[in-house]
Scaffold this motif. Structure first.
Motif, PDB file in Angstrom:
ATOM      1  N   SER A   1      41.346  35.947  33.083  1.00 45.56           N
ATOM      2  CA  SER A   1      42.384  34.934  32.967  1.00 45.56           C
ATOM      3  C   SER A   1      42.374  34.029  34.179  1.00 45.56           C
ATOM      4  N   SER A   2      42.604  32.745  33.953  1.00 45.00           N
ATOM      5  CA  SER A   2      42.620  31.790  35.060  1.00 45.00           C
ATOM      6  C   SER A   2      44.028  31.279  35.318  1.00 45.00           C
ATOM      7  N   LYS A   3      45.022  31.895  34.656  1.00 45.33           N
ATOM      8  CA  LYS A   3      46.395  31.457  34.840  1.00 45.33           C
ATOM      9  C   LYS A   3      46.846  31.715  36.268  1.00 45.33           C
ATOM     10  N   LYS A   4      47.659  30.798  36.770  1.00 38.99           N
ATOM     11  CA  LYS A   4      48.132  30.909  38.148  1.00 38.99           C
ATOM     12  C   LYS A   4      48.920  32.198  38.348  1.00 38.99           C
ATOM     13  N   SER A   5      49.752  32.560  37.332  1.00 41.86           N
ATOM     14  CA  SER A   5      50.556  33.767  37.461  1.00 41.86           C
ATOM     15  C   SER A   5      49.678  34.996  37.571  1.00 41.86           C
ATOM     16  N   SER A   6      48.563  35.003  36.842  1.00 41.53           N
ATOM     17  CA  SER A   6      47.647  36.141  36.894  1.00 41.53           C
ATOM     18  C   SER A   6      47.003  36.244  38.269  1.00 41.53           C
ATOM     19  N   VAL A   7      46.629  35.111  38.842  1.00 37.40           N
ATOM     20  CA  VAL A   7      46.032  35.098  40.173  1.00 37.40           C
ATOM     21  C   VAL A   7      47.016  35.659  41.192  1.00 37.40           C
ATOM     22  N   ILE A   8      48.267  35.237  41.098  1.00 34.02           N
ATOM     23  CA  ILE A   8      49.286  35.720  42.029  1.00 34.02           C
ATOM     24  C   ILE A   8      49.482  37.223  41.880  1.00 34.02           C
ATOM     25  N   LYS A   9      49.522  37.700  40.637  1.00 29.39           N
ATOM     26  CA  LYS A   9      49.690  39.139  40.402  1.00 29.39           C
ATOM     27  C   LYS A   9      48.520  39.926  40.988  1.00 29.39           C
ATOM     28  N   LEU A  10      47.314  39.395  40.833  1.00 29.48           N
ATOM     29  CA  LEU A  10      46.130  40.072  41.359  1.00 29.48           C
ATOM     30  C   LEU A  10      46.145  40.096  42.885  1.00 29.48           C
ATOM     31  N   LEU A  11      46.544  38.979  43.488  1.00 32.01           N
ATOM     32  CA  LEU A  11      46.651  38.929  44.944  1.00 32.01           C
ATOM     33  C   LEU A  11      47.673  39.939  45.457  1.00 32.01           C
ATOM     34  N   ILE A  12      48.824  39.988  44.772  1.00 28.33           N
ATOM     35  CA  ILE A  12      49.875  40.922  45.174  1.00 28.33           C
ATOM     36  C   ILE A  12      49.404  42.358  45.020  1.00 28.33           C
ATOM     37  N   ALA A  13      48.720  42.642  43.909  1.00 28.96           N
ATOM     38  CA  ALA A  13      48.226  44.001  43.672  1.00 28.96           C
ATOM     39  C   ALA A  13      47.264  44.418  44.776  1.00 28.96           C
ATOM     40  N   GLY A  14      46.327  43.526  45.131  1.00 32.12           N
ATOM     41  CA  GLY A  14      45.390  43.831  46.204  1.00 32.12           C
ATOM     42  C   GLY A  14      46.089  44.010  47.540  1.00 32.12           C
ATOM     43  N   PHE A  15      47.057  43.139  47.804  1.00 33.80           N
ATOM     44  CA  PHE A  15      47.808  43.219  49.058  1.00 33.80           C
ATOM     45  C   PHE A  15      48.582  44.529  49.144  1.00 33.80           C
ATOM     46  N   VAL A  16      49.212  44.920  48.029  1.00 35.58           N
ATOM     47  CA  VAL A  16      49.973  46.168  48.003  1.00 35.58           C
ATOM     48  C   VAL A  16      49.073  47.355  48.301  1.00 35.58           C
ATOM     49  N   VAL A  17      47.894  47.383  47.678  1.00 36.80           N
ATOM     50  CA  VAL A  17      46.951  48.483  47.914  1.00 36.80           C
ATOM     51  C   VAL A  17      46.551  48.540  49.386  1.00 36.80           C
TER      52      VAL A  17
END
Length: 202
Positions: free
Chosen positions: A101-117
């Motif tokens: 997915s290239s949606k902005k919301s998906s990118v933000i969720k992925l960034l947050i997920a990586g940051f949380v880990v």
């Protein structure tokens, strides 16, 4: 900072980062399910989390590190809950496409997920606080040295996560067919849930 010291620092970081952990497993799961681009966003988020810890260690904020350790339980619970929620959603997903997915919301969720880990792993700050003094004098830091250390460690961590990304892409080639999608959703979902549990218990 001389080249030999910088290379030694990068090698030490590589050895630490390549050890199996939630970051590698999360990137591998995302890469296998969604492809390399989403996994890159997760890797970036994770790398940012590591860089924050590097900066704290170089500033020798031991008092802040203690505060972080004291509040880490709450941070870990929130982070683990978020990761488990993502895993549960993925487990129940009925998606039929491997297209990222290239949606902005998906990118933000992925960034947050990586940051949380990256930021919910307490051994990271302990590791950097313990081994950075071997390579640099924290009491006589220059801006140039700080930048060199942050860039070197950041690139090394991102490189290791990219290796997991590549592995996920290679695995994806063998499973990219409609009959496998539901199983892949379940496997990656369980993986993310386990990452969340690992974050909560470690």
């Amino acid at each position: 900072m001389d080249l030999l010291t910088l290379l030694s620092l990068m090698i030490a970081t590589f050895v630490y980062a390549i050890s199996p952990g939630p970051g590698l497993f999360a990137v591998l799961a995302i890469s296998t399910r969604f492809g390399p681009i989403p996994a890159i966003w997760v890797s970036i988020g994770h790398t940012v989390g590591d860089i924050i810890y590097v900066a704290l260690a170089m500033l020798a904020l031991n008092a802040l590190a203690e505060v972080i350790n004291e509040s880490m339980l709450y941070v870990k619970i929130l982070g683990a809950s978020y990761l488990i929620f993502i895993g549960y959603q993925q487990f129940r997903s009925k998606g039929i496409s491997f297209e990222p997915s290239s949606k902005k919301s998906s990118v933000i969720k992925l960034l947050i997920a990586g940051f949380v880990v990256g930021v919910t792993n307490p051994k990271t700050i302990i590791f950097y606080l313990s081994f950075l003094p071997i390579f640099i004098d924290l009491n006589n830091l220059t801006l140039n040295t700080e930048v060199q250390v942050i860039v070197s460690i950041g690139l090394t961590v991102f490189f290791v996560l990219s290796l997991a990304n590549i592995l996920g892409v290679r695995l994806r080639r063998y499973i990219e067919n409609p009959d496998s999608i539901r199983k892949i959703n379940q496997v990656t979902g369980v993986t993310m849930i386990l990452v969340g549990v690992f974050v909560a218990l470690y």
